[in-house]
Write an enzyme that holds these catalytic residues in place. Structure first.
Site, mmCIF file in Angstrom:
data_model
loop_
_atom_site.group_PDB
_atom_site.id
_atom_site.type_symbol
_atom_site.label_atom_id
_atom_site.label_comp_id
_atom_site.label_asym_id
_atom_site.label_seq_id
_atom_site.Cartn_x
_atom_site.Cartn_y
_atom_site.Cartn_z
ATOM 1 N N GLY A 249 -12.543 -10.102 7.202
ATOM 2 C CA GLY A 249 -11.109 -10.015 7.432
ATOM 3 C C GLY A 249 -10.405 -9.146 6.421
ATOM 4 O O GLY A 249 -10.918 -8.111 6.014
ATOM 5 N N PRO A 287 -13.025 -13.218 9.809
ATOM 6 C CA PRO A 287 -12.194 -13.394 8.609
ATOM 7 C C PRO A 287 -12.533 -14.700 7.883
ATOM 8 O O PRO A 287 -12.798 -15.712 8.535
ATOM 9 C CB PRO A 287 -10.766 -13.467 9.160
ATOM 10 C CG PRO A 287 -10.858 -13.264 10.629
ATOM 11 C CD PRO A 287 -12.280 -13.469 11.039
ATOM 12 N N GLY A 288 -12.530 -14.643 6.593
ATOM 13 C CA GLY A 288 -12.749 -15.853 5.794
ATOM 14 C C GLY A 288 -11.595 -16.045 4.832
ATOM 15 O O GLY A 288 -10.724 -16.898 5.009
ATOM 16 N N ARG A 289 -11.554 -15.171 3.823
ATOM 17 C CA ARG A 289 -10.576 -15.296 2.742
ATOM 18 C C ARG A 289 -9.135 -15.405 3.244
ATOM 19 O O ARG A 289 -8.357 -16.226 2.764
ATOM 20 C CB ARG A 289 -10.708 -14.077 1.824
ATOM 21 C CG ARG A 289 -9.881 -14.169 0.565
ATOM 22 C CD ARG A 289 -9.837 -12.813 -0.149
ATOM 23 N NE ARG A 289 -11.116 -12.197 -0.300
ATOM 24 C CZ ARG A 289 -11.892 -12.305 -1.381
ATOM 25 N NH1 ARG A 289 -11.487 -13.025 -2.402
ATOM 26 N NH2 ARG A 289 -13.062 -11.704 -1.427
ATOM 27 N N ARG A 325 -14.782 -17.205 -9.706
ATOM 28 C CA ARG A 325 -14.290 -15.850 -9.463
ATOM 29 C C ARG A 325 -13.826 -15.133 -10.736
ATOM 30 O O ARG A 325 -14.162 -13.959 -10.924
ATOM 31 C CB ARG A 325 -13.190 -15.845 -8.403
ATOM 32 C CG ARG A 325 -13.618 -16.441 -7.063
ATOM 33 C CD ARG A 325 -12.624 -16.199 -5.937
ATOM 34 N NE ARG A 325 -12.610 -14.804 -5.574
ATOM 35 C CZ ARG A 325 -11.670 -13.956 -5.939
ATOM 36 N NH1 ARG A 325 -10.647 -14.368 -6.650
ATOM 37 N NH2 ARG A 325 -11.749 -12.707 -5.587
ATOM 38 N N TYR A 329 -16.081 -11.895 -11.335
ATOM 39 C CA TYR A 329 -15.465 -10.614 -10.937
ATOM 40 C C TYR A 329 -14.289 -10.226 -11.828
ATOM 41 O O TYR A 329 -13.558 -9.286 -11.500
ATOM 42 C CB TYR A 329 -14.914 -10.701 -9.495
ATOM 43 C CG TYR A 329 -15.801 -11.358 -8.484
ATOM 44 C CD1 TYR A 329 -17.014 -10.790 -8.112
ATOM 45 C CD2 TYR A 329 -15.418 -12.544 -7.878
ATOM 46 C CE1 TYR A 329 -17.815 -11.403 -7.162
ATOM 47 C CE2 TYR A 329 -16.210 -13.153 -6.927
ATOM 48 C CZ TYR A 329 -17.414 -12.579 -6.581
ATOM 49 O OH TYR A 329 -18.202 -13.187 -5.641
ATOM 50 N N CYS A 356 -20.262 -23.912 -21.894
ATOM 51 C CA CYS A 356 -20.684 -23.214 -23.104
ATOM 52 C C CYS A 356 -20.985 -21.743 -22.840
ATOM 53 O O CYS A 356 -22.132 -21.292 -22.941
ATOM 54 C CB CYS A 356 -21.899 -23.914 -23.685
ATOM 55 S SG CYS A 356 -21.509 -25.611 -24.064
ATOM 56 N N GLU A 357 -19.973 -21.010 -22.459
ATOM 57 C CA GLU A 357 -20.084 -19.561 -22.263
ATOM 58 C C GLU A 357 -18.714 -18.976 -22.549
ATOM 59 O O GLU A 357 -17.701 -19.507 -22.083
ATOM 60 C CB GLU A 357 -20.424 -19.220 -20.803
ATOM 61 C CG GLU A 357 -21.657 -19.877 -20.299
ATOM 62 C CD GLU A 357 -22.591 -18.929 -19.578
ATOM 63 O OE1 GLU A 357 -22.352 -17.695 -19.601
ATOM 64 O OE2 GLU A 357 -23.559 -19.436 -19.016
ATOM 65 N N TYR A 384 -13.696 -19.056 -1.516
ATOM 66 C CA TYR A 384 -14.687 -18.737 -2.546
ATOM 67 C C TYR A 384 -14.405 -19.479 -3.849
ATOM 68 O O TYR A 384 -14.655 -18.967 -4.940
ATOM 69 C CB TYR A 384 -14.763 -17.213 -2.772
ATOM 70 C CG TYR A 384 -15.020 -16.463 -1.481
ATOM 71 C CD1 TYR A 384 -16.231 -16.595 -0.818
ATOM 72 C CD2 TYR A 384 -14.036 -15.660 -0.896
ATOM 73 C CE1 TYR A 384 -16.463 -15.930 0.388
ATOM 74 C CE2 TYR A 384 -14.259 -14.992 0.305
ATOM 75 C CZ TYR A 384 -15.478 -15.142 0.933
ATOM 76 O OH TYR A 384 -15.707 -14.484 2.122
HETATM 77 N N1 LLP Z 1 -18.669 -11.456 7.440
HETATM 78 C C1 LLP Z 1 -19.660 -11.096 6.602
HETATM 79 C C2 LLP Z 1 -20.912 -10.575 7.154
HETATM 80 C C3 LLP Z 1 -19.463 -11.190 5.217
HETATM 81 O O1 LLP Z 1 -20.428 -10.815 4.396
HETATM 82 C C4 LLP Z 1 -18.223 -11.690 4.712
HETATM 83 C C5 LLP Z 1 -17.999 -11.804 3.273
HETATM 84 C C6 LLP Z 1 -17.236 -12.073 5.632
HETATM 85 C C7 LLP Z 1 -17.504 -11.943 6.985
HETATM 86 C C8 LLP Z 1 -15.905 -12.626 5.205
HETATM 87 O O2 LLP Z 1 -15.112 -11.687 4.556
HETATM 88 P P1 LLP Z 1 -13.592 -12.038 4.135
HETATM 89 O O3 LLP Z 1 -12.780 -12.194 5.364
HETATM 90 O O4 LLP Z 1 -13.641 -13.325 3.376
HETATM 91 O O5 LLP Z 1 -13.179 -10.894 3.294
HETATM 92 N N2 LLP Z 1 -17.321 -14.354 -3.322
HETATM 93 C C9 LLP Z 1 -16.507 -13.163 -3.157
HETATM 94 C C10 LLP Z 1 -16.415 -12.728 -1.719
HETATM 95 C C11 LLP Z 1 -17.745 -12.403 -1.071
HETATM 96 C C12 LLP Z 1 -17.603 -12.011 0.382
HETATM 97 C C13 LLP Z 1 -18.887 -11.616 0.979
HETATM 98 N N3 LLP Z 1 -18.874 -11.449 2.407
HETATM 99 C C14 LLP Z 1 -15.142 -13.395 -3.783
HETATM 100 O O6 LLP Z 1 -14.883 -14.501 -4.280
HETATM 101 O O7 LLP Z 1 -14.313 -12.497 -3.852
#
Ligand code: LLP
Length: 429
Positions: A249, A287-289, A325, A329, A356-357, A384
Protein backbone atom coordinates in the site's frame (compact mmCIF):
# COMPACT_ATOMS: atom_id res chain seq x y z
CA UNK A 1 -12.65 21.40 23.02
CA UNK A 2 -10.50 18.29 22.81
CA UNK A 3 -7.43 18.90 20.69
CA UNK A 4 -6.97 16.19 18.12
CA UNK A 5 -3.48 14.85 17.56
CA UNK A 6 -4.11 12.34 14.84
CA UNK A 7 -7.00 12.86 12.52
CA UNK A 8 -8.20 10.06 10.32
CA UNK A 9 -11.03 10.55 7.86
CA UNK A 10 -14.01 11.37 10.06
CA UNK A 11 -12.40 9.74 13.11
CA UNK A 12 -10.33 11.87 15.49
CA UNK A 13 -9.55 8.75 17.46
CA UNK A 14 -6.88 10.08 19.73
CA UNK A 15 -7.44 13.32 21.56
CA UNK A 16 -6.76 15.12 24.79
CA UNK A 17 -9.80 15.32 26.98
CA UNK A 18 -9.63 17.09 30.35
CA UNK A 19 -5.87 17.22 29.96
CA UNK A 20 -5.44 13.50 29.41
CA UNK A 21 -5.15 11.41 26.27
CA UNK A 22 -7.97 9.14 25.17
CA UNK A 23 -8.33 6.63 22.38
CA UNK A 24 -11.87 7.02 21.09
CA UNK A 25 -13.68 7.48 24.43
CA UNK A 26 -11.34 5.45 26.62
CA UNK A 27 -8.68 7.25 28.72
CA UNK A 28 -5.22 5.75 28.33
CA UNK A 29 -4.65 6.13 32.07
CA UNK A 30 -7.56 3.76 32.63
CA UNK A 31 -6.11 1.23 30.18
CA UNK A 32 -2.72 1.37 31.90
CA UNK A 33 -4.37 0.89 35.32
CA UNK A 34 -6.38 -2.08 34.03
CA UNK A 35 -3.90 -3.88 31.78
CA UNK A 36 -0.48 -2.54 32.76
CA UNK A 37 2.25 -1.31 30.44
CA UNK A 38 3.80 -1.65 27.90
CA UNK A 39 0.48 -1.93 26.11
CA UNK A 40 -0.47 -1.71 22.45
CA UNK A 41 -3.74 0.16 21.96
CA UNK A 42 -5.65 0.20 18.67
CA UNK A 43 -8.78 2.03 17.59
CA UNK A 44 -11.31 -0.08 15.77
CA UNK A 45 -12.87 3.09 14.31
CA UNK A 46 -9.51 4.20 12.91
CA UNK A 47 -8.81 0.79 11.33
CA UNK A 48 -12.26 0.78 9.74
CA UNK A 49 -11.88 4.37 8.50
CA UNK A 50 -8.49 3.61 6.93
CA UNK A 51 -9.84 0.44 5.33
CA UNK A 52 -12.84 2.33 3.97
CA UNK A 53 -10.55 4.95 2.43
CA UNK A 54 -9.23 2.08 0.29
CA UNK A 55 -12.58 0.54 -0.60
CA UNK A 56 -14.14 3.96 -1.29
CA UNK A 57 -11.19 4.81 -3.54
CA UNK A 58 -11.82 1.63 -5.49
CA UNK A 59 -15.25 3.01 -6.37
CA UNK A 60 -16.95 0.73 -8.84
CA UNK A 61 -13.68 -0.63 -10.21
CA UNK A 62 -12.64 -4.25 -9.87
CA UNK A 63 -10.18 -3.86 -7.00
CA UNK A 64 -9.50 -6.75 -4.62
CA UNK A 65 -8.05 -5.59 -1.30
CA UNK A 66 -5.73 -8.05 0.40
CA UNK A 67 -4.55 -6.82 3.82
CA UNK A 68 -0.86 -7.59 4.41
CA UNK A 69 -1.04 -9.65 7.60
CA UNK A 70 2.59 -8.99 8.47
CA UNK A 71 1.76 -5.38 9.42
CA UNK A 72 -0.37 -6.43 12.38
CA UNK A 73 -1.45 -10.03 12.65
CA UNK A 74 -3.61 -9.98 15.78
CA UNK A 75 -6.71 -12.13 15.21
CA UNK A 76 -9.00 -9.29 16.27
CA UNK A 77 -7.49 -6.97 13.66
CA UNK A 78 -7.78 -9.65 10.97
CA UNK A 79 -11.38 -10.27 11.92
CA UNK A 80 -12.27 -6.56 11.65
CA UNK A 81 -10.92 -6.58 8.10
CA UNK A 82 -12.52 -9.91 7.19
CA UNK A 83 -15.86 -8.44 8.30
CA UNK A 84 -15.29 -5.55 5.92
CA UNK A 85 -14.91 -8.07 3.10
CA UNK A 86 -11.13 -7.81 2.79
CA UNK A 87 -8.94 -10.72 1.79
CA UNK A 88 -5.37 -11.22 2.99
CA UNK A 89 -1.78 -11.28 1.82
CA UNK A 90 0.27 -13.82 3.77
CA UNK A 91 3.94 -14.76 3.78
CA UNK A 92 4.06 -17.88 5.94
CA UNK A 93 2.16 -20.93 7.07
CA UNK A 94 1.80 -19.17 10.41
CA UNK A 95 0.02 -16.23 8.82
CA UNK A 96 -2.23 -18.63 6.92
CA UNK A 97 -3.21 -20.27 10.21
CA UNK A 98 -4.00 -16.84 11.67
CA UNK A 99 -6.19 -15.88 8.71
CA UNK A 100 -8.14 -19.13 9.02
CA UNK A 101 -8.47 -18.75 12.81
CA UNK A 102 -9.79 -15.20 12.37
CA UNK A 103 -12.47 -16.29 9.91
CA UNK A 104 -10.69 -14.95 6.81
CA UNK A 105 -11.60 -16.37 3.42
CA UNK A 106 -8.80 -18.51 1.96
CA UNK A 107 -10.24 -17.95 -1.52
CA UNK A 108 -9.42 -14.26 -1.01
CA UNK A 109 -5.91 -14.95 0.30
CA UNK A 110 -2.70 -14.58 -1.71
CA UNK A 111 0.53 -16.22 -0.57
CA UNK A 112 3.64 -14.08 -1.17
CA UNK A 113 7.15 -14.66 0.13
CA UNK A 114 10.54 -15.62 -1.14
CA UNK A 115 11.04 -18.99 0.58
CA UNK A 116 7.84 -21.00 0.81
CA UNK A 117 8.53 -24.51 2.10
CA UNK A 118 6.85 -27.68 0.82
CA UNK A 119 4.78 -27.84 4.00
CA UNK A 120 3.64 -24.21 3.63
CA UNK A 121 2.77 -24.71 -0.03
CA UNK A 122 0.78 -27.85 0.80
CA UNK A 123 -1.09 -26.07 3.62
CA UNK A 124 -1.97 -23.19 1.28
CA UNK A 125 -3.19 -25.53 -1.45
CA UNK A 126 -5.24 -27.58 1.00
CA UNK A 127 -6.81 -24.39 2.37
CA UNK A 128 -7.69 -23.29 -1.18
CA UNK A 129 -5.87 -19.95 -1.40
CA UNK A 130 -6.58 -17.59 -4.29
CA UNK A 131 -3.01 -17.91 -5.58
CA UNK A 132 0.63 -18.28 -4.74
CA UNK A 133 2.85 -15.39 -5.84
CA UNK A 134 5.87 -17.25 -7.19
CA UNK A 135 9.33 -15.77 -6.66
CA UNK A 136 11.59 -17.99 -8.83
CA UNK A 137 11.56 -20.73 -11.46
CA UNK A 138 12.80 -23.14 -8.85
CA UNK A 139 9.84 -22.30 -6.60
CA UNK A 140 7.53 -22.77 -9.57
CA UNK A 141 8.73 -26.36 -10.01
CA UNK A 142 8.47 -26.96 -6.28
CA UNK A 143 4.83 -25.80 -6.27
CA UNK A 144 4.08 -28.02 -9.27
CA UNK A 145 5.58 -31.02 -7.48
CA UNK A 146 3.67 -30.39 -4.24
CA UNK A 147 0.43 -29.83 -6.19
CA UNK A 148 1.00 -33.11 -8.06
CA UNK A 149 1.45 -34.97 -4.76
CA UNK A 150 -1.85 -33.53 -3.55
CA UNK A 151 -3.54 -34.18 -6.88
CA UNK A 152 -4.54 -30.56 -7.33
CA UNK A 153 -3.82 -27.73 -9.74
CA UNK A 154 -2.08 -24.76 -8.05
CA UNK A 155 -3.18 -21.22 -8.97
CA UNK A 156 0.00 -19.20 -9.49
CA UNK A 157 0.94 -15.63 -10.25
CA UNK A 158 4.54 -14.73 -11.00
CA UNK A 159 6.08 -11.98 -8.89
CA UNK A 160 8.19 -9.84 -11.17
CA UNK A 161 11.05 -7.71 -9.96
CA UNK A 162 10.57 -4.50 -11.96
CA UNK A 163 13.91 -2.93 -10.88
CA UNK A 164 12.26 0.24 -9.64
CA UNK A 165 13.56 2.37 -6.78
CA UNK A 166 10.71 2.92 -4.31
CA UNK A 167 12.73 5.73 -2.68
CA UNK A 168 12.20 4.37 0.80
CA UNK A 169 14.51 2.93 3.48
CA UNK A 170 16.85 0.40 1.82
CA UNK A 171 15.75 -2.38 4.21
CA UNK A 172 12.13 -2.10 3.06
CA UNK A 173 12.71 -1.58 -0.63
CA UNK A 174 11.95 -4.80 -2.48
CA UNK A 175 11.74 -4.01 -6.18
CA UNK A 176 15.37 -3.32 -7.07
CA UNK A 177 17.21 -5.92 -9.07
CA UNK A 178 19.76 -6.20 -6.23
CA UNK A 179 16.96 -7.30 -3.85
CA UNK A 180 16.20 -10.98 -3.25
CA UNK A 181 12.59 -10.62 -4.36
CA UNK A 182 10.82 -11.59 -7.54
CA UNK A 183 11.74 -12.88 -10.97
CA UNK A 184 13.85 -10.52 -13.09
CA UNK A 185 11.77 -8.84 -15.75
CA UNK A 186 14.04 -10.15 -18.48
CA UNK A 187 13.37 -13.78 -17.44
CA UNK A 188 9.64 -13.40 -16.89
CA UNK A 189 8.48 -14.55 -20.30
CA UNK A 190 10.64 -17.68 -20.16
CA UNK A 191 9.27 -18.61 -16.73
CA UNK A 192 5.68 -18.01 -17.86
CA UNK A 193 6.32 -20.28 -20.85
CA UNK A 194 7.66 -22.93 -18.48
CA UNK A 195 4.32 -22.88 -16.61
CA UNK A 196 2.67 -24.40 -19.68
CA UNK A 197 4.87 -27.51 -19.31
CA UNK A 198 4.04 -27.95 -15.64
CA UNK A 199 0.71 -29.71 -15.49
CA UNK A 200 -0.26 -28.97 -11.92
CA UNK A 201 -0.15 -25.20 -12.29
CA UNK A 202 -2.71 -22.72 -13.49
CA UNK A 203 -1.47 -19.19 -14.25
CA UNK A 204 -3.86 -16.60 -12.84
CA UNK A 205 -1.88 -13.39 -12.80
CA UNK A 206 1.18 -11.24 -12.47
CA UNK A 207 2.42 -9.61 -9.27
CA UNK A 208 4.99 -7.10 -8.17
CA UNK A 209 5.93 -5.29 -4.96
CA UNK A 210 8.45 -2.48 -4.82
CA UNK A 211 8.63 -1.57 -1.16
CA UNK A 212 6.92 -0.11 1.87
CA UNK A 213 6.40 3.38 3.36
CA UNK A 214 6.15 4.77 -0.17
CA UNK A 215 5.31 8.46 -0.09
CA UNK A 216 5.11 9.31 -3.79
CA UNK A 217 3.24 7.96 -6.78
CA UNK A 218 6.13 7.97 -9.24
CA UNK A 219 7.70 4.60 -8.29
CA UNK A 220 4.29 2.90 -8.41
CA UNK A 221 3.63 4.24 -11.89
CA UNK A 222 7.09 3.22 -13.09
CA UNK A 223 6.48 -0.30 -11.79
CA UNK A 224 3.04 -0.39 -13.40
CA UNK A 225 4.48 0.69 -16.76
CA UNK A 226 6.87 -2.26 -16.63
CA UNK A 227 4.10 -4.63 -15.62
CA UNK A 228 1.92 -3.38 -18.48
CA UNK A 229 4.75 -3.98 -20.98
CA UNK A 230 5.17 -7.50 -19.62
CA UNK A 231 1.45 -8.27 -19.69
CA UNK A 232 1.36 -7.29 -23.36
CA UNK A 233 4.44 -9.33 -24.18
CA UNK A 234 3.32 -12.42 -22.27
CA UNK A 235 -0.23 -12.36 -23.58
CA UNK A 236 1.17 -11.95 -27.08
CA UNK A 237 2.78 -15.34 -26.44
CA UNK A 238 -0.51 -16.96 -25.61
CA UNK A 239 -0.64 -16.81 -21.77
CA UNK A 240 -3.65 -15.01 -20.26
CA UNK A 241 -3.16 -13.11 -17.03
CA UNK A 242 -6.46 -12.86 -15.22
CA UNK A 243 -5.35 -10.33 -12.60
CA UNK A 244 -2.66 -7.76 -11.87
CA UNK A 245 -1.32 -7.51 -8.30
CA UNK A 246 0.63 -4.34 -7.54
CA UNK A 247 1.69 -5.28 -4.03
CA UNK A 248 1.64 -3.21 -0.89
CA UNK A 249 0.00 0.00 0.00
CA UNK A 250 1.04 3.51 0.76
CA UNK A 251 3.20 5.16 3.36
CA UNK A 252 1.72 6.95 6.35
CA UNK A 253 2.48 10.20 8.12
CA UNK A 254 4.92 9.58 10.98
CA UNK A 255 6.30 13.13 11.12
CA UNK A 256 5.65 15.52 8.25
CA UNK A 257 5.36 13.13 5.29
CA UNK A 258 2.47 13.79 2.95
CA UNK A 259 1.86 10.40 1.35
CA UNK A 260 -0.70 10.13 -1.45
CA UNK A 261 -4.15 8.96 -0.41
CA UNK A 262 -5.59 5.67 -1.68
CA UNK A 263 -7.84 7.66 -4.05
CA UNK A 264 -4.76 9.41 -5.53
CA UNK A 265 -3.01 6.09 -6.08
CA UNK A 266 -5.99 4.28 -7.55
CA UNK A 267 -6.89 7.24 -9.77
CA UNK A 268 -3.36 7.34 -11.20
CA UNK A 269 -3.13 3.55 -11.61
CA UNK A 270 -6.46 3.31 -13.44
CA UNK A 271 -5.56 6.22 -15.71
CA UNK A 272 -2.58 4.14 -16.90
CA UNK A 273 -4.45 0.85 -16.98
CA UNK A 274 -7.34 2.37 -18.93
CA UNK A 275 -4.84 3.93 -21.34
CA UNK A 276 -3.32 0.50 -21.91
CA UNK A 277 -6.71 -1.14 -22.39
CA UNK A 278 -6.28 -3.09 -19.13
CA UNK A 279 -8.71 -1.11 -16.98
CA UNK A 280 -11.19 -3.99 -16.77
CA UNK A 281 -8.58 -6.41 -15.46
CA UNK A 282 -9.05 -7.18 -11.73
CA UNK A 283 -6.44 -5.26 -9.71
CA UNK A 284 -5.15 -6.69 -6.44
CA UNK A 285 -3.55 -4.51 -3.78
CA UNK A 286 -1.95 -5.60 -0.51
CA UNK A 287 -1.95 -2.60 1.85
CA UNK A 288 -0.73 -3.15 5.38
CA UNK A 289 0.80 -0.11 7.04
CA UNK A 290 -1.77 2.39 5.75
CA UNK A 291 -4.61 0.34 7.23
CA UNK A 292 -3.32 -0.05 10.78
CA UNK A 293 -0.23 2.16 11.20
CA UNK A 294 -1.91 5.30 12.47
CA UNK A 295 -4.64 3.32 14.23
CA UNK A 296 -2.37 2.16 17.03
CA UNK A 297 -0.03 3.41 19.73
CA UNK A 298 2.33 1.91 22.27
CA UNK A 299 1.60 2.97 25.83
CA UNK A 300 4.59 2.94 28.16
CA UNK A 301 5.52 4.19 31.63
CA UNK A 302 8.60 6.16 32.56
CA UNK A 303 10.61 3.95 34.93
CA UNK A 304 13.66 6.13 35.56
CA UNK A 305 14.85 9.59 34.63
CA UNK A 306 18.59 9.74 34.44
CA UNK A 307 21.00 12.45 33.37
CA UNK A 308 24.60 11.88 32.41
CA UNK A 309 27.17 14.56 31.63
CA UNK A 310 26.04 14.34 27.99
CA UNK A 311 22.33 13.61 27.91
CA UNK A 312 19.00 13.21 29.63
CA UNK A 313 17.50 9.75 29.40
CA UNK A 314 13.91 8.73 30.05
CA UNK A 315 14.09 4.98 30.60
CA UNK A 316 10.65 3.54 29.88
CA UNK A 317 9.16 0.07 30.33
CA UNK A 318 8.82 -0.51 26.56
CA UNK A 319 11.96 -1.27 24.59
CA UNK A 320 13.34 -2.30 21.23
CA UNK A 321 11.89 -5.77 21.74
CA UNK A 322 8.41 -4.19 21.83
CA UNK A 323 8.92 -1.68 19.02
CA UNK A 324 11.88 -2.44 16.82
CA UNK A 325 11.44 0.19 14.10
CA UNK A 326 13.58 2.93 15.68
CA UNK A 327 16.46 0.54 16.39
CA UNK A 328 16.27 -1.23 13.03
CA UNK A 329 15.54 1.62 10.62
CA UNK A 330 16.25 4.69 12.78
CA UNK A 331 12.55 5.34 12.29
CA UNK A 332 11.00 8.45 13.87
CA UNK A 333 7.71 8.01 15.68
CA UNK A 334 6.06 10.75 17.72
CA UNK A 335 6.10 10.37 21.50
CA UNK A 336 3.57 12.32 23.55
CA UNK A 337 2.77 12.55 27.23
CA UNK A 338 -0.58 11.05 28.20
CA UNK A 339 -1.06 13.88 30.72
CA UNK A 340 1.17 16.73 29.55
CA UNK A 341 2.69 18.93 32.27
CA UNK A 342 3.15 22.69 32.09
CA UNK A 343 6.58 22.42 30.45
CA UNK A 344 8.44 24.16 33.28
CA UNK A 345 10.87 21.26 33.54
CA UNK A 346 10.92 20.29 29.87
CA UNK A 347 14.17 18.79 28.61
CA UNK A 348 15.39 17.04 25.53
CA UNK A 349 15.19 13.38 26.44
CA UNK A 350 16.38 10.26 24.72
CA UNK A 351 13.48 7.90 25.35
CA UNK A 352 15.09 4.51 25.77
CA UNK A 353 14.23 0.99 26.90
CA UNK A 354 15.95 -1.25 29.43
CA UNK A 355 17.47 -3.65 26.89
CA UNK A 356 21.23 -4.00 27.05
CA UNK A 357 22.02 -2.34 23.73
CA UNK A 358 22.74 1.30 22.97
CA UNK A 359 20.59 0.86 19.87
CA UNK A 360 17.62 0.39 22.19
CA UNK A 361 15.85 3.70 21.83
CA UNK A 362 12.32 4.70 20.92
CA UNK A 363 12.98 8.38 20.29
CA UNK A 364 15.91 10.75 20.55
CA UNK A 365 16.08 14.38 21.63
CA UNK A 366 12.37 14.66 22.44
CA UNK A 367 11.31 17.78 24.29
CA UNK A 368 9.22 16.48 27.19
CA UNK A 369 8.39 17.53 30.74
CA UNK A 370 8.52 14.25 32.64
CA UNK A 371 8.44 12.66 36.08
CA UNK A 372 9.04 9.02 36.88
CA UNK A 373 5.73 7.12 36.64
CA UNK A 374 4.38 9.30 33.81
CA UNK A 375 2.73 7.59 30.88
CA UNK A 376 3.92 8.16 27.31
CA UNK A 377 2.30 7.15 24.05
CA UNK A 378 4.47 6.23 21.08
CA UNK A 379 2.24 7.05 18.11
CA UNK A 380 1.87 5.47 14.66
CA UNK A 381 2.68 2.09 16.18
CA UNK A 382 -0.20 0.03 14.78
CA UNK A 383 1.86 -1.41 11.92
CA UNK A 384 5.09 -3.38 12.29
CA UNK A 385 5.03 -2.78 16.04
CA UNK A 386 3.71 -5.80 17.91
CA UNK A 387 4.12 -7.87 14.75
CA UNK A 388 7.91 -7.47 15.01
CA UNK A 389 8.16 -7.77 18.80
CA UNK A 390 10.53 -10.31 20.32
CA UNK A 391 11.41 -11.76 23.71
CA UNK A 392 14.97 -10.44 23.74
CA UNK A 393 16.30 -10.11 27.29
CA UNK A 394 13.51 -12.55 28.29
CA UNK A 395 11.00 -9.74 28.18
CA UNK A 396 7.41 -10.93 27.86
CA UNK A 397 5.63 -9.39 24.92
CA UNK A 398 3.11 -6.63 25.61
CA UNK A 399 -0.66 -7.02 25.84
CA UNK A 400 -2.90 -5.55 23.12
CA UNK A 401 -6.23 -3.77 23.47
CA UNK A 402 -8.77 -2.83 20.81
CA UNK A 403 -10.87 0.21 21.68
CA UNK A 404 -14.34 0.45 20.24
CA UNK A 405 -16.16 3.62 21.30
CA UNK A 406 -16.28 3.57 25.09
CA UNK A 407 -15.33 -0.11 25.33
CA UNK A 408 -11.86 -1.64 25.45
CA UNK A 409 -11.31 -5.29 24.56
CA UNK A 410 -8.21 -7.18 25.59
CA UNK A 411 -7.25 -8.84 22.30
CA UNK A 412 -3.99 -10.38 23.44
CA UNK A 413 -2.92 -11.18 26.95
CA UNK A 414 0.44 -10.10 28.25
CA UNK A 415 2.88 -13.00 28.01
CA UNK A 416 3.83 -14.68 31.27
CA UNK A 417 7.56 -15.07 31.90
CA UNK A 418 7.14 -18.78 32.65
CA UNK A 419 5.59 -19.27 29.21
CA UNK A 420 8.77 -17.93 27.62
CA UNK A 421 10.80 -20.95 28.69
CA UNK A 422 7.98 -23.48 29.03
CA UNK A 423 9.22 -25.38 25.95
CA UNK A 424 12.86 -25.46 27.06
CA UNK A 425 14.54 -28.49 28.62
CA UNK A 426 17.61 -28.84 30.78
CA UNK A 427 19.81 -31.46 29.12
CA UNK A 428 20.66 -34.52 31.22
CA UNK A 429 24.36 -34.96 32.01
N1 LLP B 1 2.87 -7.14 0.07
C1 LLP B 1 4.13 -7.61 0.13
C2 LLP B 1 4.54 -8.67 -0.79
C3 LLP B 1 5.03 -7.05 1.04
O1 LLP B 1 6.27 -7.50 1.09
C4 LLP B 1 4.59 -6.00 1.92
C5 LLP B 1 5.51 -5.41 2.88
C6 LLP B 1 3.26 -5.57 1.82
C7 LLP B 1 2.43 -6.17 0.89
C8 LLP B 1 2.70 -4.49 2.70
O2 LLP B 1 3.25 -3.24 2.45
P1 LLP B 1 2.69 -1.92 3.19
O3 LLP B 1 1.32 -1.65 2.71
O4 LLP B 1 2.68 -2.22 4.66
O5 LLP B 1 3.66 -0.87 2.83
N2 LLP B 1 8.95 -3.76 8.88
C9 LLP B 1 9.00 -2.65 7.94
C10 LLP B 1 8.08 -2.85 6.77
C11 LLP B 1 8.37 -4.08 5.94
C12 LLP B 1 7.40 -4.26 4.80
C13 LLP B 1 7.74 -5.41 3.95
N3 LLP B 1 6.74 -5.77 2.98
C14 LLP B 1 8.72 -1.36 8.69
O6 LLP B 1 8.46 -1.40 9.90
O7 LLP B 1 8.81 -0.27 8.13
Amino acid sequence: MPSSLHMLPGAPWIAHHDGSLRVEQVPLQHLADTHGTPLYVYSRGAIEAAARAWSDAAGGRDVALRYAVKANSNLAVLSVLAELGWGFDIVSGGELARVLAAGGDPAKTVFSGVGKTDAEIAAALRAGVQCLNVESDSELRRIDRVAAQLGVCAPVSLRINPDVDARTHPYISTGLRSNKFGIPQALARRVYTECAQLHHLRVVGIACHIGSQITELGPYLDALDRVIDLVRDIEHHGVTLAHIDLGGGLGIRYADETPPRPADLLGALFARLDGAGLGQRPLLLEPGRSVVGNAGLLLTEVVTLKSTLERHFAVVDAAMNDLMRPALYEAWQDIVAVRPRDGAQARHYDVVGAVCESGDWLGRERLLDLREGDLLAVLSAGAYGMAMASNYNTRPRAAEVLVDGDRAHLIREREAVAALFAGEHIAPR
